[in-house]
Design a protein around this motif. Structure first.
Motif, PDB file in Angstrom:
ATOM      1  N   THR A 157       8.150  -8.804  -0.006  1.00 28.56           N
ATOM      2  CA  THR A 157       6.744  -8.585   0.358  1.00 28.56           C
ATOM      3  C   THR A 157       6.309  -9.751   1.221  1.00 28.56           C
ATOM      4  O   THR A 157       6.476 -10.911   0.839  1.00 28.56           O
ATOM      5  CB  THR A 157       5.853  -8.502  -0.892  1.00 28.56           C
ATOM      6  OG1 THR A 157       6.295  -7.415  -1.716  1.00 28.56           O
ATOM      7  CG2 THR A 157       4.394  -8.259  -0.497  1.00 28.56           C
ATOM      8  N   THR A 158       5.747  -9.445   2.380  1.00 27.59           N
ATOM      9  CA  THR A 158       5.342 -10.512   3.287  1.00 27.59           C
ATOM     10  C   THR A 158       3.992 -11.096   2.860  1.00 27.59           C
ATOM     11  O   THR A 158       3.311 -10.575   1.975  1.00 27.59           O
ATOM     12  CB  THR A 158       5.228  -9.997   4.727  1.00 27.59           C
ATOM     13  OG1 THR A 158       4.097  -9.102   4.786  1.00 27.59           O
ATOM     14  CG2 THR A 158       6.485  -9.268   5.163  1.00 27.59           C
ATOM     15  N   THR A 208       1.375 -10.915   4.405  1.00 23.62           N
ATOM     16  CA  THR A 208       0.325  -9.943   4.712  1.00 23.62           C
ATOM     17  C   THR A 208       0.479  -8.676   3.890  1.00 23.62           C
ATOM     18  O   THR A 208      -0.092  -7.641   4.204  1.00 23.62           O
ATOM     19  CB  THR A 208       0.337  -9.593   6.213  1.00 23.62           C
ATOM     20  OG1 THR A 208       1.655  -9.151   6.570  1.00 23.62           O
ATOM     21  CG2 THR A 208      -0.037 -10.796   7.050  1.00 23.62           C
ATOM     22  N   HIS A 268       3.003  -6.643   3.384  1.00 21.09           N
ATOM     23  CA  HIS A 268       3.848  -5.543   3.845  1.00 21.09           C
ATOM     24  C   HIS A 268       5.165  -5.590   3.092  1.00 21.09           C
ATOM     25  O   HIS A 268       5.712  -6.652   2.819  1.00 21.09           O
ATOM     26  CB  HIS A 268       4.090  -5.647   5.360  1.00 21.09           C
ATOM     27  CG  HIS A 268       2.886  -5.330   6.177  1.00 21.09           C
ATOM     28  ND1 HIS A 268       1.997  -6.293   6.610  1.00 21.09           N
ATOM     29  CD2 HIS A 268       2.417  -4.148   6.645  1.00 21.09           C
ATOM     30  CE1 HIS A 268       1.041  -5.726   7.299  1.00 21.09           C
ATOM     31  NE2 HIS A 268       1.260  -4.422   7.345  1.00 21.09           N
ATOM     32  N   LYS A 269       5.690  -4.398   2.805  1.00 23.09           N
ATOM     33  CA  LYS A 269       6.988  -4.300   2.152  1.00 23.09           C
ATOM     34  C   LYS A 269       8.063  -4.166   3.231  1.00 23.09           C
ATOM     35  O   LYS A 269       7.962  -3.284   4.099  1.00 23.09           O
ATOM     36  CB  LYS A 269       7.035  -3.070   1.246  1.00 23.09           C
ATOM     37  CG  LYS A 269       5.953  -3.042   0.183  1.00 23.09           C
ATOM     38  CD  LYS A 269       6.220  -4.019  -0.924  1.00 23.09           C
ATOM     39  CE  LYS A 269       5.220  -3.822  -2.056  1.00 23.09           C
ATOM     40  NZ  LYS A 269       5.438  -4.801  -3.168  1.00 23.09           N
ATOM     41  N   LEU A 270       9.054  -5.006   3.182  1.00 17.62           N
ATOM     42  CA  LEU A 270      10.128  -4.962   4.167  1.00 17.62           C
ATOM     43  C   LEU A 270      11.326  -4.216   3.597  1.00 17.62           C
ATOM     44  O   LEU A 270      11.796  -4.488   2.505  1.00 17.62           O
ATOM     45  CB  LEU A 270      10.548  -6.386   4.546  1.00 17.62           C
ATOM     46  CG  LEU A 270       9.500  -7.260   5.210  1.00 17.62           C
ATOM     47  CD1 LEU A 270      10.089  -8.611   5.559  1.00 17.62           C
ATOM     48  CD2 LEU A 270       8.934  -6.584   6.447  1.00 17.62           C
TER      49      LEU A 270
END
Length: 123
Positions: free
Chosen positions: A101-102, A104, A106-108
């Motif tokens: 999880t970044t 920001t 977001h899930k990578l």
């Protein structure tokens, strides 16, 4: 962008020990699972061990009792302590990080791989 950098490989005699480290860098909030895989010449890449952010661990049968995986969540770093090394442990060891999880949120997907570090066990 996420990068994984491994260190700690080298040449060791049978029965010896090595400690591998892998640090993940980038805009990371959390990493669910980090692990080590290895690939010996002429063989497929195989899981050695992995560890979740909650410190649950999983080991290949061939390394149970000899290798210990650990991680530092604050540093996004995973370690592999390898004891009682055998010639059959010789391989390139790769670090993997999945469920990132970044910052920001977001899930990578998919997971990320390091470039590998060579471990040679030989007398």
């Amino acid at each position: 962008q996420v990068q994984l950098v491994e260190s700690g490989g080298g040449l060791v005699q049978p029965g010896g020990s090595l400690r591998l480290s892998c640090a993940a860098s980038g805009s990371i909030f959390s990493i669910y699972v980090m692990g080590w895989y290895r690939q010996a010449p002429g063989k497929q890449r195989e899981l050695v061990a992995n560890i979740t952010s909650g410190y649950s661990t999983n080991y290949a049968d061939s390394v149970k009792g000899r290798f210990t995986i650990s991680r530092d969540n604050a540093k996004n770093t995973v370690y592999l302590q390898m004891n009682s090394l055998k010639p059959e442990d010789t391989a390139v060891y790769y670090c993997n990080a999945d469920g990132i999880t970044t910052a920001t949120m977001h899930k990578l997907r998919p997971g990320y791989w390091g470039k590998g570090t060579l471990v040679t066990v030989s007398s």
